[in-house]
Structure formats: structure tokens, C-alpha cells
Design an enzyme around this catalytic site. Sequence first.
Site, short mmCIF file in Angstrom:
data_model
loop_
_atom_site.label_atom_id
_atom_site.label_comp_id
_atom_site.label_asym_id
_atom_site.label_seq_id
_atom_site.Cartn_x
_atom_site.Cartn_y
_atom_site.Cartn_z
N GLY A 75 -26.13 -49.15 73.41
CA GLY A 75 -25.59 -49.18 74.83
C GLY A 75 -26.98 -49.10 75.60
O GLY A 75 -27.18 -49.91 76.75
N ALA A 76 -27.87 -48.48 75.26
CA ALA A 76 -29.42 -48.37 75.94
C ALA A 76 -30.26 -47.56 75.25
O ALA A 76 -30.15 -47.00 73.91
CB ALA A 76 -29.03 -47.68 77.38
N MET A 77 -31.54 -47.87 75.49
CA MET A 77 -32.50 -47.09 74.72
C MET A 77 -33.64 -46.37 75.62
O MET A 77 -34.05 -47.09 76.35
CB MET A 77 -33.27 -48.20 73.74
CG MET A 77 -34.53 -47.35 73.07
SD MET A 77 -33.79 -46.04 71.88
CE MET A 77 -35.27 -45.21 71.44
N GLU A 78 -33.77 -45.23 75.42
CA GLU A 78 -34.56 -44.41 76.30
C GLU A 78 -36.03 -44.51 76.70
O GLU A 78 -36.81 -43.47 76.81
CB GLU A 78 -33.98 -42.89 75.91
CG GLU A 78 -34.68 -42.23 74.72
CD GLU A 78 -33.81 -42.34 73.52
OE1 GLU A 78 -33.84 -41.60 72.60
OE2 GLU A 78 -32.87 -43.00 73.82
N ASN A 79 -36.56 -45.56 76.16
CA ASN A 79 -37.92 -45.80 76.08
C ASN A 79 -38.58 -45.21 77.36
O ASN A 79 -38.27 -45.67 78.55
CB ASN A 79 -38.46 -47.38 76.25
CG ASN A 79 -37.54 -48.03 75.06
OD1 ASN A 79 -37.64 -47.89 74.17
ND2 ASN A 79 -37.02 -49.10 75.64
N HIS A 114 -27.73 -40.53 81.18
CA HIS A 114 -27.86 -40.17 79.77
C HIS A 114 -29.25 -40.49 79.31
O HIS A 114 -29.85 -39.88 78.89
CB HIS A 114 -26.83 -41.04 79.00
CG HIS A 114 -27.11 -40.70 77.45
ND1 HIS A 114 -26.23 -40.18 76.68
CD2 HIS A 114 -27.87 -41.20 76.56
CE1 HIS A 114 -26.61 -40.12 75.39
NE2 HIS A 114 -27.76 -40.56 75.11
N GLU A 115 -29.69 -41.80 79.71
CA GLU A 115 -31.09 -42.31 79.23
C GLU A 115 -32.10 -41.61 79.98
O GLU A 115 -32.97 -41.16 79.60
CB GLU A 115 -31.09 -43.57 79.53
CG GLU A 115 -30.10 -44.59 78.68
CD GLU A 115 -30.02 -44.09 77.14
OE1 GLU A 115 -31.26 -44.12 76.55
OE2 GLU A 115 -28.87 -44.14 76.67
N HIS A 167 -32.87 -38.21 78.75
CA HIS A 167 -33.92 -38.26 77.41
C HIS A 167 -35.25 -38.32 78.01
O HIS A 167 -36.17 -38.13 77.24
CB HIS A 167 -33.62 -39.69 76.64
CG HIS A 167 -32.56 -39.63 75.60
ND1 HIS A 167 -32.47 -38.55 74.77
CD2 HIS A 167 -31.44 -40.45 75.72
CE1 HIS A 167 -31.28 -38.74 73.92
NE2 HIS A 167 -30.68 -40.06 74.52
#
Length: 819
Positions: free
Chosen positions: A254-258, A288-289, A292
Site C-alpha cells: 500500500g505504501a512504504m514509510e521511507n 499510518h506511514e 512510522h
Amino acid sequence: MPSLTVDGARTRAAALTVHSYDVDLDLTRGDRTFGSTTRIVFSATSQSSYLDVKPGELLSVTLNGEAVDVAGLDDGRLPLTGLTAENEVVVVASMLYSNDGEGLHRSVDAADGLTYLYAMSFLDAAPRIFACFDQPDLKAPYKVKVTAPPEWIVLGNGAATQVSPGRWELAETKPLSTYFVTLVAGPYHQLLDSHDGIPLGLVSRQSLAEALDREAEDIFTVSKQAFDEFHRLFGYRYPFGEYHQAFVPEFNAGAMENPGCVTFRDSMVFRSAVTDQERSGRARTVVHEMAHQWFGDTVTMQWWNDLWLNESFAEYMAHRVSTAATSYTDNWIDFAYIRKWWGLQADQRSSTHPIAADAVKDALASLDDFDGISYAKGAAALKQLAAYLGDDIFLAGVRAHITSNEFGNATFADLVAKWTEAGAVGLEAWAQNWLRTPGVDTISAERTPTGVKLRRVAPAAYPANRPHKLTVGGFDESGQAVSVPVLLDADEVDVDLDPTVAVIVPDAADDTWAKIRLDADSLGRLTAVLPKIRDGVTRAVILNSLRDAIADAELDPQLGFEVVLAALPHEDSDIAVNTMVSWCVNRLLGGYLPYEPQRGQLAEVLATRVGSTSAGSSLQLAVVRGLVKVSADVDQLKGWLDGTGVPDGLAVDAELRWDITLQLARLGAIGDAEIDAELERDHSSEGKVHATECRAALPTPEAKERAWALIATDPDVANYDLYAAATGFWHPSQAEVTAPYVERYFAEIAGTEKLRSGWVVARSALLAFPQFAVEESVVRLAEDLVADESVAAGIRRAVSDEADDLKRALAVRSAYPQN
């Protein structure tokens, strides 16, 4: 490449301290490769170690000015010998672009031919981009330089500056784990804003520019509201400078918290009408991201076994902060219907595992546990913990954990220590029962002459003493509620509730993690009372109870289906409608129950419901989508495509047109020519993927063989096209034409691991599984494959989970045979 073990990681971490990375990438070398030069400065207490790098070609390596033999590279690892106290290694490589959503992914937009790149370094993909010591506890600051076509923009973890045409330099970052390093490069459409001193940015493909312009206000607003709430909750400002949110093509997760540059799948930039559920879902993903950035990015787990804590914390905070700070209020309804159900299924399969596992698995095996337990069950446990400790102690421990471990690594034990320092008592026992023991308790209510008894039963395989803080709801014939708070800290407690109420619902507010069972009297009154219960969360608890009892072969699936048919005419939540229809389509019809005549009954109820929904509403769209999935009315479906008989207020836009086209393809009412015509109308990348799914859904031997070739033999198929072919392939109405592929699946799916790598291997195996072939022989084939240790672990895990679901379906059919 061998997966890194926890012992190997500990040994390397004890020997090395990484001071800095300088990465220089050249993105102007064509459509297959890019240049990668990495300079790493590090200290060593051992004379030897190794570097992780997965190049197309390793051109040169120097260590402290001396050449290293590149022929020493073995399966992604390059030995380094002769290390001194202080070292510098420089690696020059030609790297391969990927089409699987990991490494440096390259995508060409079908709409206009423009090329877009993004980096996904999660788990073990970073060495496909740059040389590194690839493990989460060797954090270091990064400086990145990029050469790109002059018309491109470049984003990354640090603020990007174009120092000359096509040449970019990114500001040095805070210490990051390798799996957080990202790059976004291409002719992206960009929008900029700021909030509370934080520069904000959004990017998407140019073909989505109009949609991003339309959606930007909502995304920026949610982002600003979440920043304010996180700053209030944590008392610690966002530390990574700029905050970009990049909506990128063909993204697996869904996504990535870079840190500083979060990547999202670009279907979240809505190009067509969507439901309120989809908008609130996007908001929660944004939140959510962002969570993080503190929990995961500022403080990172030491080993992958604690990844659950990152995800569970972000999942819990996404629902909590979205509810408290944004205009979206259906978050816990969605959690109950969607996220919790996902986790409950995972927790009842043979692959169940503790939320907080010991650090025993290697990196790839840890990824197998990256599931609904890690997200939803962990979030529910943290919600229980906040109630158990009280918010003051809960947040005090979190704040202390962040400040004392900033830009470093920590374990769950470190967090427990901070909660204990903040005043928590008995936390070790709580953690042992809730977090370190797998399985899910069953909670039921029994009517007695004087009240109600609430019972708790732990699974026999995983005994535990889990306290549950919850609410028991009693509902009369009109749906009016009486609520009683209960601490269920024994196997049986008395509840002061009138035993004559029509329906009794344990955990009516969905406060805990348990399988809920309704008593016989309540079940008998559900079709009449459920539609009158006003609280959407309670309705979700009831539906989950029915779904779970049916899956356990404790309740006739026909009764569950009848409850759905009774509820749908009155249901006002698009989340509930979507959940009920999806459950019918994915589990009941052709799984637990015959496909016909139940399909027709569901279609009739949905068709009637369309006429009673408000024109242009989210509910109308949800009902129409549900109807399209089960409709056999070819004339109506074709008419909607032609603009005939369309319900007032309904936009038959690009996405809905593809939904209709997919159902017509399943029915065999159209063929390749009509799919091609629809693709000509919508020649976007999204349209291309939809067309692939539609072609896979055609009920002809030629279409199935063509789709199967993509799934089983094509090494170059893009990840989204692969998923689409797998998703469209099986359907309960097409059992005859797909029958030859059941055995072929088990004979050929293991070989796909040689065609692809990473996430896509297990995901495609899961989606391509013949879930509607509910037969003992299929279970035996699955068990044989799972027992074969030469098969990739991700494939075996996917097949094992699907086989568990098949076994449950067989048990349901045996207990409740249908005509």
C-alpha cells in the site's frame, strides 16, 4: 542469495560501525541498466566481513585504496578482508532496473510513453541499487547524487537540489537503515505546500496530474492534521526535514514509510468516483506511514522479528489519529470489518505465530510473518494495552522510547522497560499472554435465570490467560442497546444484563481480539434485529461472528447468507456492503454454498437496493459495484456501458466501466475485440492492467492458456499485469474450463521462483491458487508441495495458507451439505 540470519547480523553488527554512505546513481544509461557508485566509510574490529551487492555487472571495488577482486562476489555477497580500524570501500557497478516493484523499479506509462522510477529497498532489495551492509541495525547517514534526464525531477530521503541540468544532490540524511533508502525520479507532476515549518510535496505520473490536482487538498489536509496530532501525542517533532508523498506506479505494498519521501501505490490518486471507504482508507494509509516516521524510522527495530511493533503501532495510530484529528470517522468500523478479519484468518491458520516472536528466523522467513497478525492483531493488542495501562502511562512510555533511542535501534524489551518506568505493573505477564503466545480466544455469552455468563476459552494448542476489557451489548427487538463494561479476567464471569433481551453481543464495541459466538436465541433473531442496530461497529462484530462460526463449521452457511440478504436492504455503510458482498463472492458462493441459485438471490437483493440508495452517493456506488460482481443481466450491463438505463447520479467512469467489462468477460458475453475496444477508450497503464484481468477471465481454453503462460512462464511480465492475470483466472462458474489448471498449478508454481524475486513470488502464488477447487485431492496436492523444502519458502507459505482455507471449506460442506 542466502538470507541473512540473526546470528550473522549480530556478528557483523558487533564488528562494524558504519559512519556514512555516499551514493552516486546515473539514470541516463538506457532502459535496462543504471550506474551505481557507492562510497562507504566504516570502522571495524574484525579483519574480515562482507558487503551486500546484487549488480548486473560488478565493475570495480577498492578497499582503502587497494583493488578487491570482483570475482569474489558470490550470490550477492562480496568478502572484505584486511580490514583496519578505519576503512573506506568504493564500489562501482552497473545495476539492473526491475519490473517487480523492488530495487529500482522502472515503469513506462501506457498513456503517454513517459518513464518513471522509484526505489524500494525493503528487506533485502537495497543491494539491487547500491552496495551496502544490508541489515536494519547498521544505520548511517546518506548523501545521494543523481544524474538524470534534464526534464526529470528527483526526490529522496534528503532535500533534493538540482545543481546543474540533470544533476541532483540530496541533503545528508539522519542515520537510516538500508531498507528505508529511496529515490523517486522521472517527469513526475509535483505539488508543493508547507505546514508548521515542514515543506510538503506530492507527486504522481503526468497522466494522473488532473486527478492529483483534484485530490491534493484532501491529502494535504489529512497530512497537516496528522502532523499536529503526532506532535501533540509524542512531544517530539518530525525530524527528517521535508516530507514528500510520492504516488508511484506498480507499487506492491500500500505504501512504504521511507523517511522524508513516503511512496504509495498510485491507485490512491483517484481517477474515477470512489466510495467514502476508499477515501478514509487513503487517509489512514497517509497517517499510518506518518506514524512510522517516529516508530520505525526514528527508532528502528534491531532485527526483523520486531517489525510487528513498527506495523502494529502504525496501524493502531492510523485508526486512533484519523478518528481524533481528521474528518474521517468510520475508521474503527473499517478496522472491524476489514483489517481485523484479515488478522483473525491468519491467527487461525497453521502458520499462526506470536505477535512478538523470538529472533530466530532469518530475514526472508521473517517476511513470511508479515501478515494480518503483525498488523491487525498487534494493533488490537496495543489498543487493549492502552486501555489496560491508561493513556498517560501508555504515551509516557512511547515518548521515552523515542527520545532515548532516537536514530538508533531498539527491541520490544526496550519499550516494555520504558512502559514499566512510566508506571506499568504486570506488563511481562500481559505480554507473555497477548504478544508471545499465538492463537485467539473464543468468547461467548450464556443466558441464565438471573443474568448472563460470559465465557472465555483459549485454543487448546496455545493455552493462555488473556484478560479482555470489553463491553457486552444487549439489544431489544427495536435495536435499542444496553451496554455493560466487563473485565473478563477469568474463564467465566457474571454480567449484570437482562437475559431476556433479543440479542446479546459480547464485545459489542470491538475492543478486544477474540472469536465471538452468539447464543442460539440471538442467532434466531438476527435477521429481524440486525438491520435495526444503529452502531456500525456492533454490526461488524456480529457479521464477523457469523463469518467465523461458519468457517469453523459451527453454523450453517445458509443462515449467514440469509442474514446478509436481510441486512443489505437496510445497510447504510458502504464498508458493510462491500464486506458482505466480498464475503459472498470470495467464500460463500462456490465455496461454502453452491454458486447457483444463491448468486441470483444476491443479485436480486442488490438490484433492488440500487433503487433505494441516494443518487450519486457513496452507498450507491458500493451497491452498484457489488451488483456488477454477481449480475448475469448481460443486457443491463451492456446498456450501462452504452449509457442506457444508468441509475440517476451514477457515473459510469473508467473504473466502473472496467468492472462491468470484467463481469461481461466472465459471463462470456464479450471477447478480445470488445476488451481491445475498451482499452482503446482507456489506454492508460490502469487500463492495460484491467484488460489483462478481463482477458484472463474469458471462459475459453485459449484465454486461459494465454493467461496461464503469463503466470507460469513469463519472466518479463510486470508485477501488476501478473497479479491481474492471476486474479482474473479462477471463478466458480468456470470450473470446467479451469479444471486442467488445478494440477498444473501445483506442478508449475514452484518454478516461478526462478523467473522472479522478492515479494512478487509469494504474492502471485497466493493469487493464482485454485481456491474454488474445493476437493480433498487438491488439499493433498497442496500438502505435498508444502512438504517439499526445495520450493521457495514464500510459495510454500502461500500454498499452506490457502490449503488451510480449503480444508475449512471442505469441513463446512461436510457438516452442512447443500442441494
